[in-house]
Design an enzyme around this catalytic site. Sequence first.
Site, mmCIF file in Angstrom:
data_model
loop_
_atom_site.group_PDB
_atom_site.id
_atom_site.type_symbol
_atom_site.label_atom_id
_atom_site.label_comp_id
_atom_site.label_asym_id
_atom_site.label_seq_id
_atom_site.Cartn_x
_atom_site.Cartn_y
_atom_site.Cartn_z
ATOM 1 C CG ASP A 479 13.154 -31.155 -37.371
ATOM 2 O OD1 ASP A 479 12.717 -30.671 -36.308
ATOM 3 O OD2 ASP A 479 14.062 -32.015 -37.400
ATOM 4 C CG ASP A 549 15.433 -35.217 -31.354
ATOM 5 O OD1 ASP A 549 14.656 -35.641 -32.226
ATOM 6 O OD2 ASP A 549 16.099 -34.171 -31.477
HETATM 7 C C1 GLA Z 1 15.911 -32.840 -35.236
HETATM 8 C C2 GLA Z 1 14.896 -33.968 -35.239
HETATM 9 C C3 GLA Z 1 15.592 -35.274 -35.512
HETATM 10 C C4 GLA Z 1 16.325 -35.215 -36.822
HETATM 11 C C5 GLA Z 1 17.274 -34.043 -36.831
HETATM 12 C C6 GLA Z 1 17.895 -33.840 -38.190
HETATM 13 O O1 GLA Z 1 16.740 -32.927 -34.149
HETATM 14 O O2 GLA Z 1 14.192 -33.981 -34.044
HETATM 15 O O3 GLA Z 1 14.669 -36.335 -35.507
HETATM 16 O O4 GLA Z 1 15.389 -35.090 -37.867
HETATM 17 O O5 GLA Z 1 16.641 -32.839 -36.452
HETATM 18 O O6 GLA Z 1 18.759 -32.775 -38.212
#
Ligand code: GLA
Length: 741
Positions: A479, A549
């Site tokens: 990420d 997301d």
């Molecule tokens: C980001 C990712 C999510 C999740 C969060 C965790 O927003 O896109 O899928 O992994 O971080 O903090």
Amino acid sequence: MAIKYHENSKTFHLYNESISYIFKVLENNQLGQLYFGNKIKDRDNFDHLLEMQSRTMSVCIYENNPYFSLEHIKQEYPTYGSGDMRYPAIDISQKNGGKVLNFEFVSFKIFKGKKTLNGLPATYVENADEADSLEITLYDKLIETKLKLLYTIYNELPVITRSVNIENCGSDDIKLNRIMSLNLDLPDMDYEMLELTGAWARERHIKTRKLEQGIQSIYSMRGCSSANFNPFIALKREGCTEYKGEIIGFSLIYSGNFLAQVDVDTYDTSRVSLGINPHGFEWILKSDESFQTPEAVIVYSGKGINDMSQTFHSLYQKRLARGKYRDEVRPILVNNWEATYFDFDEEKLISFAEKSKSLGAELFVLDDGWFGNRNNSKSGLGDWHPNLEKIPSGIDGLSKKINKLGIKFGLWIEPEMVNKDSELYRNHPEWILQTPNRNLSQGRNQYVLDFSNNEVVDYIYDTLKNLLEKSEVSYIKWDMNRSMSEVYSLAHKSEDQGKIMHKYILGLYDLYERLINDFPNILFESCASGGSRFDPGMLYYAPQAWTSDNTDAIERLKIQYGSSIVYPISSMGSHVSAAPNEQMYRNTPLDTRANVAYFGTFGYELDVTNLSEDEEKIIIEQIKFMKKYRDIFQFGKFYRLSSPFSSNETSWMVVSEDKKLAIVGYYRVLQKVNQSFRRVKLLGLDPNLEYVISTYDYKVYGDELMNVGLITSDYSSGKYRGVGKIEGDYLSRLYVLKSIS
Ligand code: GLA
């Protein structure tokens, strides 16, 4: 396929069965662009395509020749200051303070295959016959600088790739202010520019605008390619649709700041440029040093947007993505993020993994919150050792326990960041990007590690390597959750600060490269607050990316439809999440959520330990279904049929290579009252094959499905007889078409 050089006219012609790319050495020894588009017959001389006109107020190269003005000649790699009044491809500050350049043709090399680009992602070949390459060397005598233009044409694809390498052969420093990967001068402006724009949770929506005189551009200055603008534009002719018409796609294989620009002059010619964003970029090139730009890809189609996308899909799936998973179906996963956020312990995770296994899933992914003092987004980032209060067995112990359950284990990391409240920051406050004596901005309570500093990259590499060596990890979600600011590196001299943004990306690529080499069996999925770094550069290291997301099925229609303009289905991370949805608070049926997510890597992002009996049964069936058909979902030929951007109904389909199997996804956002009968014309089938359709009780020939269409108001026939009227909003159907011959 060929790359020809016609000595008499000094003309280069790169062509294959579908495209031609032609340019020549001009009278002033610089390069002039003549044509790019549908294939045309080769000939010794294309000089008649070089249009020149004497125009008042123009600046001309030669005395007594009012025709040779760089302002009006289509150029291959233009510079500013000698008569061309448009934006240049390259800009260099020189020792004497001057900026005028004169890169003259010196030599060329034609060779089979394609070179790799040191430290940068790029398309490749598996054997030398797949492509031919051309390397042109230009030289500016005054600043003793060599410029190499690199071209590759693929044999079977309407693709040209380009990049540029510059070498300072003199003794004085030069400073690069701008060095684009690609410039393409086109003879008219009769195009619409298609781009993929958005923001967090609404990534890669399709926008089009008509070209106008002046500059139109998209860009990133966020340190990542961004959710706001994807490093891609296409120019399409008026009337070009998914199914017909001329379109040229331009894509940059890069994950950092970029600029994609079309500069239309008042004589209606269009100049396309694509490369690293010159804003924030300054690169001092010392004697004997060289600089390589990222690679840009040009795809041509005379058969509409679908056809262009299919070329990108083949190229990026087979000749950009790498590693074991390039050609393998992707494991069906369950991710705990939306189910638990930071609130879990070992027992809960084990029960999640057990349940996931019993549902048929193949991989359990532990998301954020497993390390350091990470109980919310304010602390712990950077401390990549397990939080033993939450997970007493550690990641090594937990991963082994989970593997013993018969399900694989995956892990979330965010290696480029720290919280100030972390051991890493306390030990190395100098390791983050920060401009001395300036405020330091935060994003999601976190700060960006200085990946332009090799020491930092080495430290993260050692830490992760150690963690992964000890554990049984089959998947990594990598990420990156903030845009960059106050970009400056304490590890570099003040004169080198203009290099930091690009050096950061090189550091990132280096870390990825080392880890994928050390752990070739791990599947990497890139992520950046969802889809903020969904770009071709990342695909070279991680064959799939978390698309967004936003896991709401209806929002995903637009996001996945838009992403498919460039990116293959196998690259799109797609999960079924709980309803009401976490981002949209929308209630969609479980089958619609899956019917959207099947067109991707597929998985679940909900509390699997808290399902109703009915939900459990449905999910077991969904997983079985995906296992049976994921090969065609992920590797079949993908067609967009009707767009969520212009209609209440979206449809798309995949077709197997032999055309004997196809799956159509049909989605209706809102129920309409007393609606008309609906049908959708399919694409890519064999007209002479008879297909059985999963929801119907009759068979149909491919030609009928492609010309008359598939009836989607199916409540008068087959499986759904009589139920259509009561199904309401967010209805979807999946039609499996099988040839019976
Ligand atoms: C980001 C990712 C999510 C999740 C969060 C965790 O927003 O896109 O899928 O992994 O971080 O903090």
